[in-house]
Design an enzyme around this catalytic site. Structure first.
Site, PDB file in Angstrom:
ATOM      1  N   TYR A   1       3.715  -0.956  -2.199  1.00 11.78           N
ATOM      2  CA  TYR A   1       3.002  -1.174  -0.944  1.00 11.78           C
ATOM      3  C   TYR A   1       2.506   0.152  -0.360  1.00 11.78           C
ATOM      4  O   TYR A   1       1.349   0.274   0.069  1.00 11.78           O
ATOM      5  CB  TYR A   1       3.943  -1.879   0.028  1.00 11.78           C
ATOM      6  CG  TYR A   1       3.358  -2.251   1.362  1.00 11.78           C
ATOM      7  CD1 TYR A   1       2.658  -3.442   1.525  1.00 11.78           C
ATOM      8  CD2 TYR A   1       3.538  -1.433   2.472  1.00 11.78           C
ATOM      9  CE1 TYR A   1       2.144  -3.803   2.763  1.00 11.78           C
ATOM     10  CE2 TYR A   1       3.030  -1.783   3.710  1.00 11.78           C
ATOM     11  CZ  TYR A   1       2.331  -2.967   3.843  1.00 11.78           C
ATOM     12  OH  TYR A   1       1.817  -3.316   5.077  1.00 11.78           O
TER      13      TYR A   1
ATOM     14  N   LYS B   1      -1.409   1.184   0.231  1.00 13.36           N
ATOM     15  CA  LYS B   1      -1.917   1.441   1.578  1.00 13.36           C
ATOM     16  C   LYS B   1      -2.426   2.875   1.740  1.00 13.36           C
ATOM     17  O   LYS B   1      -3.336   3.127   2.542  1.00 13.36           O
ATOM     18  CB  LYS B   1      -0.827   1.137   2.605  1.00 13.36           C
ATOM     19  CG  LYS B   1      -0.490  -0.353   2.713  1.00 13.36           C
ATOM     20  CD  LYS B   1      -1.724  -1.200   2.973  1.00 13.36           C
ATOM     21  CE  LYS B   1      -1.368  -2.617   3.382  1.00 13.36           C
ATOM     22  NZ  LYS B   1      -2.584  -3.458   3.547  1.00 13.36           N
TER      23      LYS B   1
END
Length: 308
Positions: A169, A173
């Site tokens: 993640y 991002k």
């Protein structure tokens, strides 16, 4: 359904990925309430990304229509290039244009770095980062040809600062920030802006976390920033905006002024490492219009100044 507010979206068409729940639902409903025609995209899968269900997207569409707005549901997946193209095509086929693209779709697969599988790493990048490219790539030429577009991508404090158990993640991002910069740079001459939202809200992505001590963090506290970034009046581009628990702020990359020497040894670095790291007078090179070039010019300037 248009709002009496001056900041409306009459005549605009918006695509919101991950629009069936949580933050995406708030974005879709807000844009529709202010006059936008909305493609609500959501595969309706589980938090980890498995399965499909038209229910969440269709429920938001029904809500928008019940309030007098216009919307259609899309259950194509951003995880593939074909899915991304189909999502953008839904806007063009139903409404004839695309003015706003909000990429909010996401999934979560948590594991410590020592245990994270390659499959889980890729599955998260496929939705968050590759998913962003999969919808930006077909939407961008339509926007540049039209001479107008507003792109809002979703980064995270995990992408800025990292967090335990989410290497996939965090990497995705952080990658969104680089993509945001390039879309902003290449869109600048064509009336297309691109910014990233860094949201904090209690949604189903918070499942398994203890949120009992959190202040109010409903998605509705984030949506107004996305609404502004998506609006015609927003001319800033290539920037990162934080919205969490009622706080809104701008995040940015900064550098220390650094130290110049015509030659270096390992010992030289050790000797002046405190000066190299000194961030009391930070430098900021905004991506647009020329952050890349400004960074190089500043760095080269240190060498030129030493020759005077």
């Amino acid at each position: 359904m248009a709002s009496p507010s001056s900041l409306n979206f009459d005549g605009r068409v918006a695509v919101v990925t991950g629009g069936g729940r949580g933050l995406g639902r708030e974005y879709a409903v807000l844009l529709a309430a202010r006059g936008a025609k909305v493609v609500v995209n959501d595969v309706g899968g589980t938090l980890t990304g498995e399965g499909t269900d038209v229910g969440p997207a269709q429920q938001v569409v029904n809500e928008i229509r019940s309030a007098g707005g216009e919307a259609v549901a899309s259950t194509d997946s951003v995880a593939t290039a074909e899915g991304g193209r189909a999502i953008v095509d839904a806007a063009l086929e139903h409404f004839g244009r695309i003015d706003v693209l909000v990429h909010n779709a996401g999934n979560v697969r948590r594991a410590p770095l020592t245990e994270m599988s390659y499959e889980d790493f890729d599955a998260v990048l496929d939705v968050h980062l590759r998913g962003a490219f999969h919808v930006v790539r077909p939407a961008f030429p339509v926007m540049t040809t039209a001479g107008y577009g507003r792109v809002v991508l979703t980064s995270s404090i995990g992408g800025l600062y990292g967090n335990h158990g989410v290497a996939n993640y965090a990497a995705a991002k952080a990658g969104i920030i680089g993509l945001t910069n390039v879309v902003a740079l290449e869109g600048a001459a064509h009336g297309v802006t691109c910014n990233a939202i860094i949201p904090g809200a209690v949604t189903r992505m918070a499942e398994g976390l203890d949120t009992s001590a959190y202040p109010p963090m409903e998605p509705g506290l984030v949506a107004p920033m996305v609404g502004w970034l998506a609006h015609q009046s927003c001319t800033v581009t290539g920037e990162l905006f934080v919205a969490i628990a009622g706080r809104m702020a701008r995040a940015f990359v900064a550098e220390t002024p650094g130290v110049y020497r015509p030659s270096w040894s390992v010992e030289d670095v050790a000797e002046v490492i405190d000066a190299i790291r000194d961030d009391t007078v930070p430098l900021v090179f905004p991506p647009v219009p020329n952050g890349h070039t400004d960074h190089i010019r500043y760095s080269f300037g240190a060498s030129a100044a030493s020759d005077l």
